[in-house]
Design an enzyme around this catalytic site. Sequence first.
Site, PDB file in Angstrom:
ATOM      1  CG  PHE A   9     -26.125  26.779 -55.816  1.00 28.03           C
ATOM      2  CD1 PHE A   9     -27.021  27.083 -56.572  1.00 28.03           C
ATOM      3  CD2 PHE A   9     -26.082  26.282 -54.553  1.00 28.03           C
ATOM      4  CE1 PHE A   9     -28.616  26.318 -55.804  1.00 28.03           C
ATOM      5  CE2 PHE A   9     -26.785  25.177 -54.322  1.00 28.03           C
ATOM      6  CZ  PHE A   9     -28.482  25.858 -54.536  1.00 28.03           C
TER       7      PHE A   9
ATOM      8  CB  CYS B 141     -44.788  22.097 -76.487  1.00 31.30           C
ATOM      9  SG  CYS B 141     -42.404  22.305 -75.348  1.00 31.30           S
TER      10      CYS B 141
END
Length: 808
Positions: A151, A261
């Site tokens: 991270f 989509c």
Amino acid sequence: VGLGKLGSPMVAVFASKGHNVIGVDVNEEYVEAINDGRAPIEEPGLADLLAMNRSRITATTDVRVAVLRSDIIFVVVPTPSDTFNRFGLDYVLAAMTTIGEALRERVGYRVVVLTSTVMPGAMDREVVPCLETAACGKGREDFGVCYNPEFIALGSVIADMQNPDFVLIGESGERAGQILEDFYTSMDIGPVVRTNFVNAELTKLSLNAYVTTKISYANMLGEICEHIPGADADVVANAVGLDSRIGRKYLKPATAYGGPCVPPGTLVETARGPVPIEEVICGDDVLSHDGRYHIVTETFARPYKGDVITLVAEGFKAFPVQVTPEHPVYSSARVTEGLVRRRANGHLALMTNREPAGFVAACELQEGDMLVTPMLAEARTPDLAMHLERNHIGRPSPAAGEVPFDSDLMYFFGLYLAEGSTWKKEIKLSFHVREHHLAEDVRRICLSKFHVKTRFTLKAGDNGMFTRSTSALLARWLRSTFGTHSHTKCPPWDWLLLPAMYLRMLLRGMWYGDGSNSCERFCWATVSPRMFHFMHLAMLRLGIAHTTKVYDPRVGRDGTPHRQAYFILVGNPREYQAMNELVPYLRMTPTTKGKRTIWSEGNEVLSTIRRIDRMPYDGPVYNLEVAEANSYMLTAGVVHNCFPRDSRAMAVVAADVGVSPDLPLSTDVINTRQATRLADIVQAHLRTTGVVGILGMAYKPDTGVTEESAASWLARVLVNRGMRVMAYDPAVPADGEWPGWVERVESLGECARGADVLVVMVDNLEFTAVEPRDFDGPTTIIDCWGVLEPWESEEIQYLVPGRNSCKN
């Protein structure tokens, strides 16, 4: 394995903790740099750390040698997003195959650690099986596997690795996890969280998505404060961040951070006409919800199995909006006085009129809500003229020469598109009109503009009239510009952006030729699908709400075949005044109320959703990433585009399990407004030269990465608006990536001197050295990060976004 932006710092950090580290990469330049004690990439502190620990570091291009000499093997290779928005595993699987083959020769237990970001389930389904297959004969007693994502953020990788908030380990078994935990605790790096693979994979995605949520929240706060006198977003955010439940990290109103989509066949309105979404390419310009064209920067496709929402709007039955349930659609709730409706957040609210337009997940829409389509906002004043050359056999022609465009000429073009044709090998031009005054208009314009005489011929039977010209040059120009046949003719698409007076006269000719007024509505028809879409968008450009109809091909009673026909209809009395001005010959006064389910309001057209269907679908779906506006227009509505990399992947994960990612959707909508919002502030403070200077092109200080940075997108917006943009960033090396639309300058002073408005996009310490003497004249400084010390000067205005002072 992998010496890129993460791998090289990892080598340096582990070596600085006393470990002997072998770096591996196929890039020989990287390997040579590591062996020489040099940094192969730009990262603060990396070069010094490599030089200080050179005795414990070696590098090679041979994975096998490195594996045989190692106890723990970290794999840090790219996982670029594939066409389905998932993190690709090509590099990972290639590395695992080579490592597995080397493990066949190794005696003793080893741990293979994947650091690269992957999709949930990838470790169990693909990565571990690939390694086990390659190791052939070696099993869990010979090696273990861990997923150990970092991270970190570019520009602070070294510090982030040395002092992480926590270390995340997804493990194949207790032994592998314990070895890796001991490795980190021996370096005093921790705390350590151990879990299974899928939880670790989800944690990585979830954390990154949550960080973008905080950034977007802070930017939304900045927008709000700009509209409230005395408000200061920095003061509010700093106070909010003191609450331990929230924290101050990433809660800074500044610049933006840099799925769902649509089925194939869906038509997208591009600058080259309506194009099926699967055929849209990078570089295309598409219309967006702001009514302007924006460039497509990336296209996406993925397999999809699940429900698809179909939204059928009033007057657009043939062009429904079809999207996956979680896809954002530009819409508004239709409400009346006193109606109480449950909102998506569960709260009840008393609403009147309609809600402001915004992006709402398709699954949240209801019948009676409205699809919102913007009126086209762009316009330009072109230097247009017809260039008619001498005819092909060299004989002079009265039509030869240059004819400047004017309203009469546009009207003539409209009549030709509706009723004109060329015939007899392009030698002659013909108009077939029913009204004598239209024939007179054709005769008058041909004579005044082209010095060409026409003759009338009455066609028996229907009172029709032919007007004919023998000018081959004129016929050839019209044919090459507008098309050859009635079912293919169309004006050039960039004519949609002509000044309104030109476009109005073009449409007047098209309506007079193919339009009528009957049954309390205006009606226009064509058999050309491209001309139909042009008319649809042109009517939006003029702010005239309309409906559409499409009739399938048929055979008439007399046996005559008819092509598919397309109709534009205006039946709302609220639009009659605009139509009467557009086509005064077809003027009509309504005697009834007419339909009121579609109308224009402000700069938008609203169409009521009449039906919502939800049906299963199994096949490919597509999406576009659109710069700045982050949306694209379909025939009957507008939908949002994709998210940043991690948010995209998170949306895919949610869609795969049937969950709507409402929070990532909202987060991305806020984020994608920031470039346009900041561009509006810049444009409002331009004085004379129209030159904008940008300090910082990378997406953060101490890194040279400009790809998808906030500054890059801001510059794109400004350049599209006709401004000259120059920038300075000392962190970007001379041979580093630099946006082609931005002029690069070599010093802080040069950037300041040439700018009418100077924008500080990165909180780089060097930028604080700017002084009043660096500017040539009146200048506005827009300090997005509030890093400069404002000074008193009559010629320099200092603004910080998120404060009321940014508004005029």
